[in-house]
Design a protein around this motif. Structure first.
Motif, PDB file in Angstrom:
ATOM      1  N   THR A 219       0.873  -1.418  -0.052  1.00 41.31           N
ATOM      2  CA  THR A 219      -0.509   0.069  -0.137  1.00 41.31           C
ATOM      3  C   THR A 219       0.538   1.221  -0.108  1.00 41.31           C
ATOM      4  O   THR A 219       0.381   2.019  -0.611  1.00 41.31           O
ATOM      5  N   THR A 220       2.210   1.075   0.499  1.00 45.05           N
ATOM      6  CA  THR A 220       2.987   2.679  -0.489  1.00 45.05           C
ATOM      7  C   THR A 220       3.910   1.732  -0.674  1.00 45.05           C
ATOM      8  O   THR A 220       3.820   1.013  -1.666  1.00 45.05           O
ATOM      9  N   ASP A 221       5.124   2.613  -1.487  1.00 42.54           N
ATOM     10  CA  ASP A 221       6.096   2.332  -1.783  1.00 42.54           C
ATOM     11  C   ASP A 221       7.722   1.880  -1.470  1.00 42.54           C
ATOM     12  O   ASP A 221       8.511   1.944  -2.134  1.00 42.54           O
ATOM     13  N   ARG A 222       7.426   1.722  -0.304  1.00 50.54           N
ATOM     14  CA  ARG A 222       8.944   1.660  -0.105  1.00 50.54           C
ATOM     15  C   ARG A 222       9.099   0.567   1.091  1.00 50.54           C
ATOM     16  O   ARG A 222       8.323  -0.220   1.820  1.00 50.54           O
ATOM     17  N   GLY A 223       9.668  -0.221   1.575  1.00 48.72           N
ATOM     18  CA  GLY A 223      10.276  -1.429   2.246  1.00 48.72           C
ATOM     19  C   GLY A 223       9.548  -2.623   2.677  1.00 48.72           C
ATOM     20  O   GLY A 223       8.650  -2.804   3.965  1.00 48.72           O
TER      21      GLY A 223
END
Length: 473
Positions: free
Chosen positions: A354-358
């Motif tokens: 749901t996010t673009d990192r990690g």
């Protein structure tokens, strides 16, 4: 008569066309044009075909009249047909020159046991024909066909559900989407458990694709139609600007074509962060970008080994994938299962974050390649070969699985290896003792011979270029 027996009878008709110089691949395309008309009659869907161009109109003609009528039929259906009919016959033409050969194929098809074919499913019959074509090395069709046991395992583990939008951006003959449809049908009593509007979504919108090669596209259209799937299959290049429209999917299942773009040029899309001449790296970027980021969107994709270890753009794409997605499993596939021999491949399973990192914390590897029996035409791949992998994949606690083929690396460990994902292979028994190591002298001599051969070829190229220059002078 079983589907397999009917497929063999259809395949044997290929011998009739050899005198006309028709290849295996051309034969299946020719057969599709003729079979489509017959199958529309058998499924009582002839209303989709203009009057005067239906099966009985074809059967009643002979000789030169038949040949001329058939050629006109192909052109007119490609121009005047409706919906899928027009797409299937778009730019269609025949390579059959001898009228008696055309007549024999039509009579043979008309005389098949169509009652048995209907009972077992016309879609199964056509898929069987495509599989037969792919297994023939001479046909060159294997690049459009993924082995059915592998497709079924990937679909089962990704587990598409009713209401989800599924896509294959390199559709080939549409095998992944047909298996996904079959999977959902099996869990919903052939869609009878769904509300009418939900069932209509499954038939008309749930399963879509994009295919670059027109002959493969027409095979995909017919395959979908015979399985009751009406989702859009675009004729086009996913790596062109057209591919930007393919997005917001819940599920992507695919086996992109191997190789580089002709001439080494980069894709024409301007929305890929790391455009590359390596088609698989571009497809991989497209796939994880095409999944929505609302949670739960997932993919399984077949990719060659070079995607796992290539430096430069490859390393950047892998890092981006592991940031934007939870890359949780890599299956190292056995060699010899694809019709392009010698290609080493893998299946990557990941979930869009749901996010673009990690998003990637750890990656589990399953080695189904090392110390495996040789697979091929005589010893084909079956779903039983994947039993150990499926058990490990579905385990409630993966760390408790006791299987030497199953291993894990954390994201930190992978980062320390330069984001190289060419990991998880167990020790090869062939080289477990000194006696089994290849002879170093033989290995060196073999390498020298290959280098000499390559040098000779380069000299030939230089010679031809010089002669061409002198000819122009």
């Amino acid at each position: 008569m079983t589907t397999q027996e009917i497929v063999q009878k259809l395949w044997n008709l290929c011998n009739v066309l050899r005198d006309d110089g028709i290849t295996f691949h051309q034969y299946v395309t020719e057969l599709t044009y003729i079979l489509f008309l017959k199958m529309m009659k058998e499924t009582e869907q002839e209303s989709q075909i203009p009057e005067g161009y239906r099966w009985d109109d074809l059967v009643e003609k002979k000789g030169t009249e038949l040949k001329n009528f058939y050629r006109k039929l192909l052109v007119d259906l490609g121009q005047e047909g409706r919906g899928s009919v027009k797409l299937i016959y778009a730019n269609a033409y025949t390579n059959i020159e001898e009228p008696k050969n055309l007549e024999k194929i039509i009579r043979s098809i008309d005389g098949l046991d169509w009652y048995s074919a209907r009972e077992e499913g016309l879609g199964a019959l056509y898929e069987g024909l495509l599989e037969k074509n792919a297994s023939e090395k001479k046909s060159g069709a294997g690049q459009y066909f993924t082995p059915r046991p592998l497709i079924n395992v990937m679909v089962r583990l990704i587990d598409p559900k009713p209401g989800e939008k599924c896509n294959d951006p390199a559709a080939g003959t549409f095998g992944f989407m047909i298996a996904a449809d079959r999977h959902v049908r099996k869990k919903t009593d052939d869609y009878f458990d769904l509300k009418p509007v939900e069932a209509e979504f499954q038939r008309k919108q749930a399963f879509t694709g994009c295919e670059l090669v027109q002959d493969a596209h027409r095979l995909a259209l017919m395959n979908a139609m015979l399985h009751g799937i009406e989702g859009e299959i675009i004729l086009g290049d996913t790596l062109s600007t057209k591919g930007k429209e393919l997005r917001d999917y819940d599920v992507v299942l695919t086996n992109p074509p191997f190789g580089t773009k002709k001439g080494g040029e980069r894709p024409t899309r301007d929305d890929l962060t790391f455009p590359s001449s390596n088609k698989q790296l571009n497809f991989l970027q497209h796939i994880y970008r095409s999944l929505h980021n609302k949670g739960g969107a997932r993919a399984a994709v077949v990719l060659p080994d070079n995607v796992l270890f290539q430096d430069g753009d490859g390393q950047k794409v892998r890092a981006d994938l592991m940031d934007k997605c939870g890359l949780h499993t890599i299956l190292r596939l056995p060699t010899g299962i694809f019709y392009a021999q010698g290609v080493k491949t893998n299946v990557l399973f990941f979930i869009r974050g749901t996010t673009d990192r990690g998003n990637t914390k750890e990656v589990w590897f399953y080695d189904l390649r090392t110390n495996m029996p040789s697979l091929g035409k005589r010893n084909p791949l079956t779903e039983e070969h994947f039993a150990g992998f499926e058990k490990a994949y579905l385990a409630e606690d993966r760390s408790k699985v006791e299987d030497e083929r199953w291993s894990c690396l954390t994201r930190e460990q992978i980062r320390a290896k330069g984001d190289n994902l060419d990991q998880g292979l167990i020790a090869d028994e062939k080289y477990s003792s000194y006696d089994n190591l290849p002879d170093p002298i033989e290995s060196a001599e073999e390498a020298i011979a290959k280098l000499e051969q390559a040098t000779a070829l380069l000299y030939e190229v230089v010679k031809e270029l010089k002669e061409a220059e002198e000819g122009q002078a």
